[in-house]
Design a protein around this motif. Structure first.
Motif, mmCIF file in Angstrom:
data_model
loop_
_atom_site.group_PDB
_atom_site.id
_atom_site.type_symbol
_atom_site.label_atom_id
_atom_site.label_comp_id
_atom_site.label_asym_id
_atom_site.label_seq_id
_atom_site.Cartn_x
_atom_site.Cartn_y
_atom_site.Cartn_z
ATOM 1 N N PRO A 1 0.827 -1.214 0.000
ATOM 2 C CA PRO A 1 0.000 0.000 0.000
ATOM 3 C C PRO A 1 0.859 1.260 0.000
ATOM 4 N N ASP A 2 0.316 2.317 -0.569
ATOM 5 C CA ASP A 2 1.013 3.604 -0.541
ATOM 6 C C ASP A 2 1.344 4.013 0.885
ATOM 7 N N SER A 3 2.514 4.585 1.055
ATOM 8 C CA SER A 3 2.929 5.146 2.347
ATOM 9 C C SER A 3 2.920 4.109 3.464
ATOM 10 N N SER A 4 3.238 2.864 3.132
ATOM 11 C CA SER A 4 3.261 1.808 4.144
ATOM 12 C C SER A 4 4.465 0.922 3.931
ATOM 13 N N TYR A 5 5.004 0.418 5.044
ATOM 14 C CA TYR A 5 6.083 -0.564 4.952
ATOM 15 C C TYR A 5 5.542 -1.982 4.823
ATOM 16 N N LYS A 6 4.235 -2.144 5.046
ATOM 17 C CA LYS A 6 3.651 -3.475 5.112
ATOM 18 C C LYS A 6 3.502 -4.085 3.725
ATOM 19 N N LEU A 7 3.576 -5.402 3.653
ATOM 20 C CA LEU A 7 3.247 -6.137 2.442
ATOM 21 C C LEU A 7 2.118 -7.072 2.809
ATOM 22 N N ILE A 8 0.977 -6.909 2.147
ATOM 23 C CA ILE A 8 -0.249 -7.613 2.515
ATOM 24 C C ILE A 8 -0.560 -8.670 1.469
ATOM 25 N N PHE A 9 -0.750 -9.897 1.926
ATOM 26 C CA PHE A 9 -0.943 -11.022 1.018
ATOM 27 C C PHE A 9 -2.410 -11.350 0.805
ATOM 28 N N GLY A 10 -2.686 -11.876 -0.389
ATOM 29 C CA GLY A 10 -3.994 -12.407 -0.686
ATOM 30 C C GLY A 10 -4.117 -13.843 -0.224
ATOM 31 N N SER A 11 -5.252 -14.435 -0.558
ATOM 32 C CA SER A 11 -5.565 -15.778 -0.059
ATOM 33 C C SER A 11 -4.989 -16.884 -0.925
ATOM 34 N N GLY A 12 -4.534 -16.575 -2.113
ATOM 35 C CA GLY A 12 -3.809 -17.550 -2.922
ATOM 36 C C GLY A 12 -4.647 -18.355 -3.886
ATOM 37 N N THR A 13 -3.989 -18.845 -4.929
ATOM 38 C CA THR A 13 -4.568 -19.778 -5.901
ATOM 39 C C THR A 13 -3.732 -21.041 -5.892
ATOM 40 N N ARG A 14 -4.392 -22.181 -5.689
ATOM 41 C CA ARG A 14 -3.687 -23.469 -5.734
ATOM 42 C C ARG A 14 -3.727 -23.988 -7.169
ATOM 43 N N ASN B 1 9.439 -0.872 0.061
ATOM 44 C CA ASN B 1 8.585 -2.041 -0.022
ATOM 45 C C ASN B 1 8.850 -2.840 -1.285
ATOM 46 N N GLU B 2 9.972 -3.556 -1.265
ATOM 47 C CA GLU B 2 10.365 -4.403 -2.377
ATOM 48 C C GLU B 2 10.201 -5.869 -1.956
ATOM 49 N N LYS B 3 10.816 -6.780 -2.731
ATOM 50 C CA LYS B 3 10.553 -8.197 -2.504
ATOM 51 C C LYS B 3 11.085 -8.677 -1.156
ATOM 52 N N LEU B 4 10.341 -9.632 -0.578
ATOM 53 C CA LEU B 4 10.719 -10.242 0.684
ATOM 54 C C LEU B 4 11.426 -11.571 0.444
ATOM 55 N N LEU B 5 12.352 -11.884 1.359
ATOM 56 C CA LEU B 5 13.011 -13.184 1.383
ATOM 57 C C LEU B 5 12.494 -13.919 2.610
ATOM 58 N N PHE B 6 11.937 -15.113 2.413
ATOM 59 C CA PHE B 6 11.273 -15.849 3.479
ATOM 60 C C PHE B 6 12.159 -16.927 4.080
ATOM 61 N N GLY B 7 11.942 -17.169 5.382
ATOM 62 C CA GLY B 7 12.475 -18.347 6.025
ATOM 63 C C GLY B 7 11.604 -19.556 5.705
ATOM 64 N N SER B 8 12.017 -20.716 6.202
ATOM 65 C CA SER B 8 11.324 -21.964 5.854
ATOM 66 C C SER B 8 10.138 -22.269 6.757
ATOM 67 N N GLY B 9 9.925 -21.467 7.798
ATOM 68 C CA GLY B 9 8.720 -21.604 8.606
ATOM 69 C C GLY B 9 8.894 -22.416 9.865
ATOM 70 N N THR B 10 8.000 -22.131 10.830
ATOM 71 C CA THR B 10 7.881 -22.899 12.066
ATOM 72 C C THR B 10 6.442 -23.361 12.183
ATOM 73 N N GLN B 11 6.262 -24.679 12.283
ATOM 74 C CA GLN B 11 4.910 -25.220 12.445
ATOM 75 C C GLN B 11 4.624 -25.353 13.936
ATOM 76 N N LEU B 12 3.642 -24.610 14.414
ATOM 77 C CA LEU B 12 3.320 -24.575 15.839
ATOM 78 C C LEU B 12 1.930 -25.154 16.084
ATOM 79 N N SER B 13 1.867 -26.079 17.032
ATOM 80 C CA SER B 13 0.576 -26.632 17.465
ATOM 81 C C SER B 13 0.391 -26.305 18.941
#
Lengths: 111, 113
Positions: free
Chosen positions: A93-106, B99-111
């Protein structure tokens, strides 16, 4: 609710066919990004398109962005079984550091 | 250059227990963030940091604390775990606040039982 909503939620195609996924969002953005997730793994960045761009290519990937409709599409051409994964759009979003994800397509690509 | 490292990979907690999920990066990235992913859903932002000593809330911050005392580390703390916190947690970083591309870790599965 999440910023980006993708459709379809699931897509099954034959190897060699093209796959198209769509993403809609709600607020004005600086850029939109697409990520891929193989089952149970972290996400991998595929492509970024800026708000002043309309189309971008990377190998077999083509992304379009229509800021007037607040929507984007990801086209994977000549799909392969190895393209089987979940695909997510993410908006900056403009003026934000956040990156917001959608729900995805499998996506399932059948050999 | 190991990228983004998350530990542990798996964890089972009882309701009310506390724990810390670790995230470290060795790339001198300014921005770090935590997401959770519930089954069949996208990622939701929990907290993020734009530099050492600076943190802010994301979409779903309740029940989680973070701190950023060094550039390299960004731990996520669950003070009193609840079953609703059962999820896969991903840490992600990028070089700058831009706000450019992110590099992700492999995750932690928590129950949480």
């Amino acid at each position: 609710s999440q910023q980006g909503e993708e459709d379809p939620q699931a897509l099954s195609i034959q190897e060699g066919e093209n796959a198209t996924m769509n993403c809609s969002y709600k607020t004005s953005i600086n850029n939109l990004q697409w990520y891929r997730q193989n089952s149970g793994r972290g996400l991998v960045h595929l492509i970024l398109i800026r708000s002043n761009e309309r189309e971008k290519h990377s190998g077999r990937l083509r992304v379009t962005l229509d800021t007037s409709k607040k929507s984007s599409s990801l086209l994977i051409t000549a799909s392969r079984a190895a393209d089987t994964a979940s695909y997510f759009c993410a908006t900056a979003p403009d003026s934000s550091y956040k990156l917001i994800f959608g729900s995805g397509t499998r996506l399932l690509v059948r050999p | 250059n190991a990228g983004v490292t998350q530990t542990p990979k798996f964890q089972v907690l009882k309701t009310g227990q506390s724990m810390t999920l670790q995230c470290a990066q060795d790339m001198n990235h300014e921005y770090m963030s935590w997401y959770r992913q519930d089954p069949g859903m996208g990622l939701r932002l929990i907290h993020y940091s734009v530099g050492a000593g600076i943190t802010d809330q994301g979409e779903v911050p309740n029940g989680y604390n973070v701190s950023r005392s060094t550039t390299e580390d960004f731990p996520l703390r669950l003070l009193s775990a609840a079953p609703s916190q059962t999820s896969v947690y991903f840490c992600a970083s990028r070089p700058t606040r831009v706000n450019e591309k992110l590099l992700f870790g492999s995750g932690t599965q928590l129950s949480v039982l």
